[in-house]
Write an enzyme that holds these catalytic residues in place. Structure first.
Site, PDB file in Angstrom:
ATOM      1  N   SER A 185       0.316  -1.421  -0.392  1.00 27.65           N
ATOM      2  CA  SER A 185      -0.007  -2.852  -0.306  1.00 27.65           C
ATOM      3  C   SER A 185      -1.145  -3.152  -1.267  1.00 27.65           C
ATOM      4  O   SER A 185      -0.987  -2.979  -2.468  1.00 27.65           O
ATOM      5  CB  SER A 185      -0.353  -3.222   1.140  1.00 27.65           C
ATOM      6  OG  SER A 185      -0.602  -4.607   1.255  1.00 27.65           O
ATOM      7  N   THR A 186      -2.310  -3.556  -0.760  1.00 26.28           N
ATOM      8  CA  THR A 186      -3.444  -3.909  -1.614  1.00 26.28           C
ATOM      9  C   THR A 186      -3.789  -2.767  -2.563  1.00 26.28           C
ATOM     10  O   THR A 186      -3.998  -1.641  -2.131  1.00 26.28           O
ATOM     11  CB  THR A 186      -4.676  -4.239  -0.755  1.00 26.28           C
ATOM     12  OG1 THR A 186      -4.310  -5.152   0.268  1.00 26.28           O
ATOM     13  CG2 THR A 186      -5.790  -4.823  -1.612  1.00 26.28           C
ATOM     14  N   HIS A 212       4.092  -4.515  -0.518  1.00 25.81           N
ATOM     15  CA  HIS A 212       3.925  -5.868   0.009  1.00 25.81           C
ATOM     16  C   HIS A 212       3.696  -6.852  -1.143  1.00 25.81           C
ATOM     17  O   HIS A 212       2.682  -6.803  -1.837  1.00 25.81           O
ATOM     18  CB  HIS A 212       2.717  -5.930   0.949  1.00 25.81           C
ATOM     19  CG  HIS A 212       2.847  -5.061   2.155  1.00 25.81           C
ATOM     20  ND1 HIS A 212       1.771  -4.660   2.912  1.00 25.81           N
ATOM     21  CD2 HIS A 212       3.937  -4.506   2.752  1.00 25.81           C
ATOM     22  CE1 HIS A 212       2.178  -3.908   3.920  1.00 25.81           C
ATOM     23  NE2 HIS A 212       3.497  -3.798   3.834  1.00 25.81           N
ATOM     24  N   MET A 306      -4.275  -2.640   3.023  1.00 30.11           N
ATOM     25  CA  MET A 306      -4.945  -3.009   4.261  1.00 30.11           C
ATOM     26  C   MET A 306      -3.942  -3.051   5.399  1.00 30.11           C
ATOM     27  O   MET A 306      -2.736  -3.190   5.204  1.00 30.11           O
ATOM     28  CB  MET A 306      -5.640  -4.357   4.116  1.00 30.11           C
ATOM     29  CG  MET A 306      -4.740  -5.541   3.913  1.00 30.11           C
ATOM     30  SD  MET A 306      -5.697  -7.072   3.777  1.00 30.11           S
ATOM     31  CE  MET A 306      -4.386  -8.253   3.453  1.00 30.11           C
ATOM     32  N   ASP A 309       0.682  -1.007   8.365  1.00 30.90           N
ATOM     33  CA  ASP A 309       2.125  -0.917   8.153  1.00 30.90           C
ATOM     34  C   ASP A 309       2.495   0.467   7.630  1.00 30.90           C
ATOM     35  O   ASP A 309       1.896   0.973   6.683  1.00 30.90           O
ATOM     36  CB  ASP A 309       2.574  -1.987   7.165  1.00 30.90           C
ATOM     37  CG  ASP A 309       4.086  -2.026   6.999  1.00 30.90           C
ATOM     38  OD1 ASP A 309       4.788  -1.640   7.945  1.00 30.90           O
ATOM     39  OD2 ASP A 309       4.546  -2.459   5.918  1.00 30.90           O
TER      40      ASP A 309
END
Length: 367
Positions: A185-186, A212, A306, A309
């Site tokens: 993600s991030t 994401h 973050m 997930d």
């Protein structure tokens, strides 16, 4: 208090974002109307985190980001449009050092800001704690501080030809012996660059990635990775057979799942489910893979991002005999997702980003 600098040429956008973060109570907010003012505020305001619009007069967001990372590295969240052009520029920003992005509403911002506020706050709060690699553009920073002329402007660097990917070799369309699942993600796009570019063209397992992102971003991401990698990288927009030599990027705003057809496993896009907060969902990708592929033939890799997930499903994967790798805190931009996997006891291996490809190659028996 978190010192947030909002850089945007729109008075309305500055006012609305300022109201959102001021209401949190633990943000001290400063403002800049363009890149020139933002650079002045680096020393005056000393921000912990910056939101940076891409399109501004006098100095655009990419040029400003370039200078920030050279003069006073600081976590930066880009403010991007949802168009493919906006996605491509945002991916360039990641290469310059941005850690995340937020997207502008498609309708009038004043109508959607209250709906978007919780996600905006969560992203900026996480970015304020992001770990910027100490080596990030270190040589350029040293040259700049020494008064040397070696730090090329951002525009010149962006126009330089991309390095040629490793040569691709044709892989026989034999049934895959296993499946590599990657969630991030991030901070994920640069991490995917670093990991996937180290996998050879004859890597024997298909690779499926849940990053994401909005739907308009994953196409440009897959095309960028395809240029950098020896493997063929494709965005998943329809059911596709899983074949060695290929990386499948889950389409944003949907989920990427594994299914089965008479001739073997396939990867496909599926409408997102409300029980999963982030999409493409790493948890759902891993769970559907376990339904159709024996766990011992699965490897799950959870990298920077973050939240949590992927941690639950990859813990189940390890419990059932699969193998799992978590990116270590020392290299992760945000150690949320991989950190949660470690805390749950679901990580068989914890390794910094630069070692993950070698760990994967050892697991699949590639020499």
């Amino acid at each position: 208090m978190i010192r947030l600098l909002i850089v945007d040429d729109s008075p309305l956008m500055r006012r609305l974002l300022g109201r959102v973060f001021a209401a949190e109570g633990d943000f001290e907010v400063g403002y800049a109307r363009n890149g020139v003012e933002a650079l002045e505020q680096l020393a005056l305001f000393e921000p912990d985190v910056i939101t940076l619009d891409i399109h501004m007069p006098e100095m655009d967001g990419l040029a400003c980001l370039d200078r920030i990372m050279l003069e006073r590295p600081c976590p930066v969240v880009m403010v991007s449009s949802l168009t493919e052009a906006g996605a491509s520029v945002t991916l360039e920003a990641f290469q310059l050092g941005a850690v995340d992005f937020i997207t502008k509403p498609e309708r009038a911002v004043s109508l959607e800001i209250d709906t978007l506020a919780p996600r905006l706050v969560e992203k900026v709060r996480a970015a304020s704690q992001a770990r910027l690699p100490g080596s990030l553009r270190l040589a350029e920073r040293v040259r700049l501080r020494s008064g040397l002329s070696g730090a090329a402007p951002a525009v010149a660097r962006r126009r330089a030809p991309a390095p040629a990917p490793p040569p691709r070799r044709r892989v026989k369309a034999a049934p895959a012996q296993g499946l590599l699942l990657i969630g991030t993600s991030t901070g994920g796009p640069p991490a995917l660059d670093a990991l996937l570019s180290r996998l050879p063209a004859d890597f024997p397992w298909p690779v499926v990635v849940a990053q994401h992102m909005p739907g308009s971003f994953t196409g440009p991401l897959s095309r960028r990775l395809d240029r950098l990698c020896a493997l063929t990288v494709t965005e998943v927009t329809h059911p596709m057979p899983l074949s060695p030599g290929n990386v499948y990027i889950g389409k944003g705003d949907a989920d990427v799942i594994i299914g089965i057809r008479p001739d073997g496993p396939v990867v496909m896009a599926a409408p997102s489910l409300p029980e999963h907060r982030w999409h493409p969902s790493v948890d759902r990708m891993v769970d559907t893979a376990m339904q159709h592929v024996a766990p011992e033939r699965l490897i799950g890799v959870l990298m920077t991002g973050m939240g949590s997930d992927g941690a639950e499903a990859m813990t189940r994967l390890r419990d059932r005999g699969g193998r799992t790798i978590a990116e270590s805190e020392e290299s992760a931009v945000v150690w949320g997702m991989p950190g949660e996997l470690v805390r749950r006891g679901g990580a068989q291996v914890v390794a910094p980003l630069e070692q993950i490809a070698d760990r994967i190659l050892d697991m699949v028996g590639h020499s």
